[in-house]
Design an enzyme around this catalytic site. Structure first.
Site, PDB file in Angstrom:
ATOM      1  N   CYS A  76       0.776  -1.192  -0.046  1.00  0.00           N
ATOM      2  CA  CYS A  76       0.262   0.358   0.449  1.00  0.00           C
ATOM      3  C   CYS A  76       0.984   1.258   0.093  1.00  0.00           C
ATOM      4  O   CYS A  76       0.568   1.952  -1.033  1.00  0.00           O
ATOM      5  CB  CYS A  76      -0.906   0.424   0.991  1.00  0.00           C
ATOM      6  N   ASP A 270      -7.303   5.260  -1.244  1.00  0.00           N
ATOM      7  CA  ASP A 270      -7.009   4.372  -0.036  1.00  0.00           C
ATOM      8  C   ASP A 270      -6.641   3.304  -1.060  1.00  0.00           C
ATOM      9  O   ASP A 270      -7.788   2.913  -2.348  1.00  0.00           O
ATOM     10  CB  ASP A 270      -8.490   3.976   0.510  1.00  0.00           C
ATOM     11  N   HIS A 272      -6.384   0.560  -0.569  1.00  0.00           N
ATOM     12  CA  HIS A 272      -6.264  -1.096   0.029  1.00  0.00           C
ATOM     13  C   HIS A 272      -8.017  -1.716  -0.814  1.00  0.00           C
ATOM     14  O   HIS A 272      -8.886  -1.871   0.045  1.00  0.00           O
ATOM     15  CB  HIS A 272      -7.010  -0.896   1.796  1.00  0.00           C
TER      16      HIS A 272
END
Length: 391
Positions: A76, A270, A272
């Protein structure tokens, strides 16, 4: 190819109004652009959709001689680094006002995207970043901190002659103006003579004195376990500068790319989400359009600024020397001057108590010339160990 629209269609199929931007009179700032949430909601979302969104991928060619065919669980921060760099390249080659659409086939845009695709030959791919991480003592599959990923991207950027970008990581919580200018105007000398041959360049083509576009990064630690509220306004102010490239940071177990703020909240992308790997090629086929759509987030997320992890890296982009001078003026007038405890300092010359200016000189030489970050004394420890928030 149905899975290519996994993230894209999740939002599109929902009939509920997303809670990405609050209905408020507070201005919304997205990388230096000011919006009105009541009147400019679609323009805000279009701006956010135009950012390249890099997420976990699965099913790509193994990285090096490892069995890693996905970066889920460890990549990430690498993806956040990709997003910052990609935005710098978009602003350099397409301009800050450029926007993306599902039918977009701009050649410069496609070229930028190809540089980050999950394949061995892409200069900023997960493969290149993970393998170059070995030079920063990181094995493939290990978590990166923000400083590591930026040092790696700095090394990779020297081979990107199309962009000729300078990536400078300002340590000791201080931006030294003359040092940055020297780097951006320095002659670019690769260490390996074979590099010139493979790129078809000569030493005469690498002239000093011409400003090269700058990606400036300032790593900061704004508290121990949480952000000290004294830094809240300064952090918000950074998103208001025209030169803003956002902030690499996160929250516990998540690395995030913060691109703006509204009120006391920050807006972020994000990484993720795990999506299948795929190539856009020339975006002539429908399945290539579907892959392209997975690189653009339909709706951003937001959180209270004090929920951020206190270790952050503030990023700026200056295409010209004039833009850098203007950034320094803004930093002095809006960050250093009015704040009792500014985020970071601004200095015209390198303070005498610092170590000799080796890092700057080495940085100008090329990809393998970076000093180990452990050799540089800092006011705050911004090592990877203090920023292992990755999930």
């Amino acid at each position: 190819m149905d899975m290519m629209f996994e993230a894209y269609l999740t939002h599109e199929s929902s009939h509920l109004e997303p809670d990405d931007i609050p209905f408020t009179r507070d201005p919304v700032w997205i990388l230096g652009k000011k919006y009105n949430a009541i009147h400019d909601l679609e323009a805000i979302r279009r701006d956010i959709r135009s950012k390249l969104w890099f997420t976990y991928r699965r099913g790509f060619v193994p990285i090096g001689d490892t069995n890693h065919t996905t970066d889920k669980g460890w990549g990430c921060m690498l993806r956040c680094g990709q997003m910052v760099l990609a935005q710098a390249l978009v602003q350099l080659h397409l301009g800050r006002k450029w926007t993306w659409h599902i039918e977009t086939r701009n050649s410069a845009y496609l070229k930028i995207l190809h540089m980050f695709e999950d394949r061995r030959g892409a200069p900023y791919s997960i493969h290149q970043i993970a393998l170059m991480g070995a030079s920063e003592r990181k094995e493939v599959g290990q978590w990166f901190g923000p400083n590591t990923v930026l040092q790696v991207l700095k090394k990779l950027s020297v081979y990107d002659e199309w962009s000729s970008l300078v990536i400078h990581v300002a340590l000791d919580n201080c931006v030294v103006m003359n040092e940055v200018k020297q780097l951006c105007k320095s002659q670019r000398l690769p260490l390996d003579p074979a590099y010139l041959q493979c790129t078809g360049q000569s030493l005469d083509s690498l002239q000093p004195g011409v400003w090269r576009p700058l990606l400036l990064v300032v790593p900061l630690r704004l508290g121990l376990s949480e952000i000290n509220p004294i830094y809240m306004q300064g952090l918000k102010t950074c998103f208001m500068f025209e030169q803003s490239l956002g902030v690499i940071g996160g929250k516990p177990n998540h690395a995030l790319y913060f691109i703006g703020c509204v009120g006391s909240e920050v807006v972020y992308l994000d990484p993720h989400t795990t999506q299948p790997a795929g190539l856009v090629e020339e975006k002539e086929q429908e399945h290539e359009k579907a892959v392209d759509a997975t690189y653009h987030c339909q709706y951003a997320s937001r959180m209270h600024i004090l929920q951020m992890d206190p270790s952050v890296a503030v990023c700026f982009f200056c295409r010209t020397e004039k833009e850098f001078d203007e950034l320094c003026r803004l930093i002095q007038e809006r960050l250093v001057g009015p704040e009792k405890q500014p985020l970071f300092e601004l200095s015209r010359d390198r303070p005498q108590q610092w170590s000799p200016v080796q890092e700057g000189a080495e940085e100008a030489l090329g990809a393998t010339a970076c000093l180990p970050v452990d050799d540089v004394q800092r006011q705050f420890d911004d090592s990877d160990e203090d920023f292992e928030i990755l999930g």
